[in-house]
Structures are given as C-alpha cells and as structure tokens.
Design a protein around this motif. Structure first.
Motif, PDB file in Angstrom:
ATOM      1  N   ALA A  29      39.524  53.892  38.760  1.00 29.03           N
ATOM      2  CA  ALA A  29      39.129  52.390  38.717  1.00 29.03           C
ATOM      3  C   ALA A  29      40.512  51.437  38.606  1.00 29.03           C
ATOM      4  O   ALA A  29      40.647  50.701  39.450  1.00 29.03           O
ATOM      5  CB  ALA A  29      38.174  52.094  37.675  1.00 29.03           C
ATOM      6  N   ALA A  30      41.573  51.951  38.112  1.00 23.12           N
ATOM      7  CA  ALA A  30      42.614  51.180  37.867  1.00 23.12           C
ATOM      8  C   ALA A  30      43.263  51.304  39.161  1.00 23.12           C
ATOM      9  O   ALA A  30      43.963  50.641  39.703  1.00 23.12           O
ATOM     10  CB  ALA A  30      43.568  51.674  36.824  1.00 23.12           C
ATOM     11  N   LEU A  31      43.656  52.453  39.869  1.00 23.53           N
ATOM     12  CA  LEU A  31      44.132  52.742  41.163  1.00 23.53           C
ATOM     13  C   LEU A  31      43.274  52.081  42.279  1.00 23.53           C
ATOM     14  O   LEU A  31      44.107  51.251  43.064  1.00 23.53           O
ATOM     15  CB  LEU A  31      43.944  54.479  41.550  1.00 23.53           C
ATOM     16  N   GLY A  32      42.165  51.851  42.224  1.00 18.68           N
ATOM     17  CA  GLY A  32      41.459  51.200  43.228  1.00 18.68           C
ATOM     18  C   GLY A  32      41.829  49.576  43.282  1.00 18.68           C
ATOM     19  O   GLY A  32      42.064  48.860  44.332  1.00 18.68           O
ATOM     20  N   HIS A  33      41.987  49.386  41.935  1.00 16.90           N
ATOM     21  CA  HIS A  33      42.035  47.697  41.504  1.00 16.90           C
ATOM     22  C   HIS A  33      43.561  47.433  42.101  1.00 16.90           C
ATOM     23  O   HIS A  33      43.931  46.413  42.640  1.00 16.90           O
ATOM     24  CB  HIS A  33      42.094  47.457  40.194  1.00 16.90           C
ATOM     25  N   ALA A  34      44.570  48.277  41.956  1.00 10.98           N
ATOM     26  CA  ALA A  34      45.871  48.391  42.078  1.00 10.98           C
ATOM     27  C   ALA A  34      46.139  48.099  43.564  1.00 10.98           C
ATOM     28  O   ALA A  34      46.906  47.408  44.244  1.00 10.98           O
ATOM     29  CB  ALA A  34      46.805  49.063  41.489  1.00 10.98           C
ATOM     30  N   VAL A  35      45.495  49.216  44.254  1.00  8.15           N
ATOM     31  CA  VAL A  35      45.618  49.356  45.813  1.00  8.15           C
ATOM     32  C   VAL A  35      44.927  47.958  46.174  1.00  8.15           C
ATOM     33  O   VAL A  35      45.337  47.431  47.476  1.00  8.15           O
ATOM     34  CB  VAL A  35      44.897  50.495  46.398  1.00  8.15           C
ATOM     35  N   GLY A  36      43.865  47.617  46.007  1.00  2.00           N
ATOM     36  CA  GLY A  36      43.158  46.372  46.415  1.00  2.00           C
ATOM     37  C   GLY A  36      43.827  45.169  46.247  1.00  2.00           C
ATOM     38  O   GLY A  36      44.117  44.471  47.211  1.00  2.00           O
ATOM     39  N   VAL A  37      44.632  44.938  45.209  1.00  2.00           N
ATOM     40  CA  VAL A  37      45.470  43.748  45.016  1.00  2.00           C
ATOM     41  C   VAL A  37      46.490  43.903  46.237  1.00  2.00           C
ATOM     42  O   VAL A  37      47.087  42.864  46.747  1.00  2.00           O
ATOM     43  CB  VAL A  37      45.941  43.700  43.697  1.00  2.00           C
ATOM     44  N   ALA A  38      47.255  44.976  46.178  1.00  4.95           N
ATOM     45  CA  ALA A  38      48.361  45.245  47.022  1.00  4.95           C
ATOM     46  C   ALA A  38      47.951  44.967  48.476  1.00  4.95           C
ATOM     47  O   ALA A  38      48.690  44.461  49.321  1.00  4.95           O
ATOM     48  CB  ALA A  38      49.079  46.715  46.703  1.00  4.95           C
ATOM     49  N   ALA A  39      46.763  45.525  48.742  1.00  5.37           N
ATOM     50  CA  ALA A  39      46.525  45.200  50.065  1.00  5.37           C
ATOM     51  C   ALA A  39      46.068  43.961  50.396  1.00  5.37           C
ATOM     52  O   ALA A  39      46.512  43.518  51.645  1.00  5.37           O
ATOM     53  CB  ALA A  39      45.033  46.193  50.448  1.00  5.37           C
ATOM     54  N   ARG A  40      45.591  43.122  49.711  1.00  7.71           N
ATOM     55  CA  ARG A  40      45.335  41.628  49.741  1.00  7.71           C
ATOM     56  C   ARG A  40      46.799  40.908  49.963  1.00  7.71           C
ATOM     57  O   ARG A  40      46.689  40.203  50.867  1.00  7.71           O
ATOM     58  CB  ARG A  40      44.566  41.071  48.684  1.00  7.71           C
ATOM     59  N   ARG A  41      47.714  41.592  49.267  1.00  2.29           N
ATOM     60  CA  ARG A  41      49.082  40.982  49.148  1.00  2.29           C
ATOM     61  C   ARG A  41      49.902  41.478  50.500  1.00  2.29           C
ATOM     62  O   ARG A  41      51.204  41.235  50.596  1.00  2.29           O
ATOM     63  CB  ARG A  41      49.715  41.276  48.052  1.00  2.29           C
TER      64      ARG A  41
END
Length: 218
Positions: free
Chosen positions: A90-102
């Motif tokens: 879950a933490a990895l998905g959150h981090a990847v999602g934020v980075a993808a949006r940026r």
C-alpha cells in the motif's frame, strides 16, 4: 490444506497487488481499462512482491511448522508479518502514484511510458496550474464562443477540476478572465489578466478545441 488455509493463501497471494493498485489509482487515476486489466495488474504486482519476499514467506512457513507460530501457540508474531504484506505494498503504491502524478521519470518503469489512456487525462492529471483558452462549438456562448480561465486552485470556493477516465469528460475552471470576442485573446490590464470573478463548468461535447498555456503565458 483446509478451507481456512486455502482462503489465507489466496488472500496473501492477491492482497498485496490489490492494495498496491488501489493506492496507485487513488493518486494517479483509475486508468485500468476494465476489470480484467485491473486484475492482471494487481496479480502481476503480487507475483513481484512475493518474489521479493520469498525468504520471509519461507521463514513464516517454517515458523508455522516448527517455531512460535505452531497451531498450539498464540501467533503474536504473525501480526507484524501480516502488516508487512499489507502495509508495504500500500505504501509503495501510494509513493508510485504520487511520483507518477508529478511526472517523475523513474515511474515509467512501473506505469509504462504513457500511462494516461487519453490526452485529456495526460493534460489534467499533473499538479501544475495552467491557462486554458477554449473555443466553444456554439458561438453564442461565452464571448462570441470564447472562454478563458485558469485551471488552478481557487482563492474562494471549489478548486478547478477535470474528470478522469473512465468518466465522461467535463471540466470546471475556478477562475475565468475576460477575452477579446474577435480573437479570443486574454485581455490584460496593467499586464495582468482581468478576472471575471466567476467559475465555469462545461462538458467536452461543448468544446471545439482548447489551447493550453503555462501560468507564465498571456
């Protein structure tokens, strides 16, 4: 293997990828085309996750047979282990999602070179502000068919927002500015756009085309 163990094995097999996908889509957008694509995505992530944690899985199985996790003991140690299987993806998905949006370049290894399914999503999925100059299909709307505004956080009221895939395309501009009815160019007063003090909500079906400019534009 009894039914409970089978259920536990199934959950351990798919939950990591499901939690990763859930957090990723919360941040970057629900861009799975359909349910089957989404299932394949989280199954693939689960496989990678279990490959990385294979030593821990083997240790857990051994503890269940010969160590403190035997059925006749209280499995207190199981709690932090289960937390690893749930919280880490879950933490990895959150981090990847934020980075993808940026638009971090390294996320392309996980999301692909063009994760957005439509140009609409590609434009409006990032966090930056921009100016939009919109030509309506109906020349009777706006100023002779022109609208312009800022896709940006609002000073008051709801912020600008654009719908994402797979929903119908519509957009809300929190701030609109005056334009020249003949050319559609943004009117400037002392070098700055003149705000109208109102937002606008419209559907893509009403728009002929839209010009996208950075905040340093007109």
């Amino acid at each position: 293997m009894d039914s409970f163990e089978a259920l536990l094995a199934t959950l351990l097999g798919v939950v990591p990828g499901a939690l990763y996908t859930w957090e990723l889509e919360k941040q970057a957008g629900a861009w799975g085309v359909n349910l089957s694509d989404r299932v394949l995505r989280f199954l693939g992530v689960s496989v990678l996750f279990h490959l990385a944690l294979a030593p821990l899985t083997w240790w857990l199985a051994q503890q269940g047979r010969h160590g403190p996790l035997r059925p006749d003991t209280s499995p207190w140690l199981l709690w932090p282990v289960i937390a690893i299987y749930a919280l880490v993806p879950a933490a990895l998905g959150h981090a990847v999602g934020v980075a993808a949006r940026r638009r971090r370049p390294w996320t392309r290894w996980l999301t692909g070179p063009a994760p957005a399914p439509r140009a609409w999503d590609q434009v409006f999925s990032h966090q930056g502000s921009m100016w939009l100059r919109i030509r309506l299909k109906d020349p009777g709307g706006g100023d002779n068919g022109w609208f312009a505004g800022a896709f940006a956080p609002a000073r008051r009221g709801p912020h600008s927002y654009a719908s994402g895939f797979p929903h119908d395309q519509d957009i809300y501009l929190a701030e609109t500015v005056e334009v020249d009815p003949a050319s559609g160019r943004i009117r400037l007063v002392d070098g700055r756009p003149k705000f109208r003090g109102v937002g606008v909500l419209m559907r893509w079906e009403e728009i002929a085309y839209a010009e996208v400019m950075s905040v340093e534009g007109e």
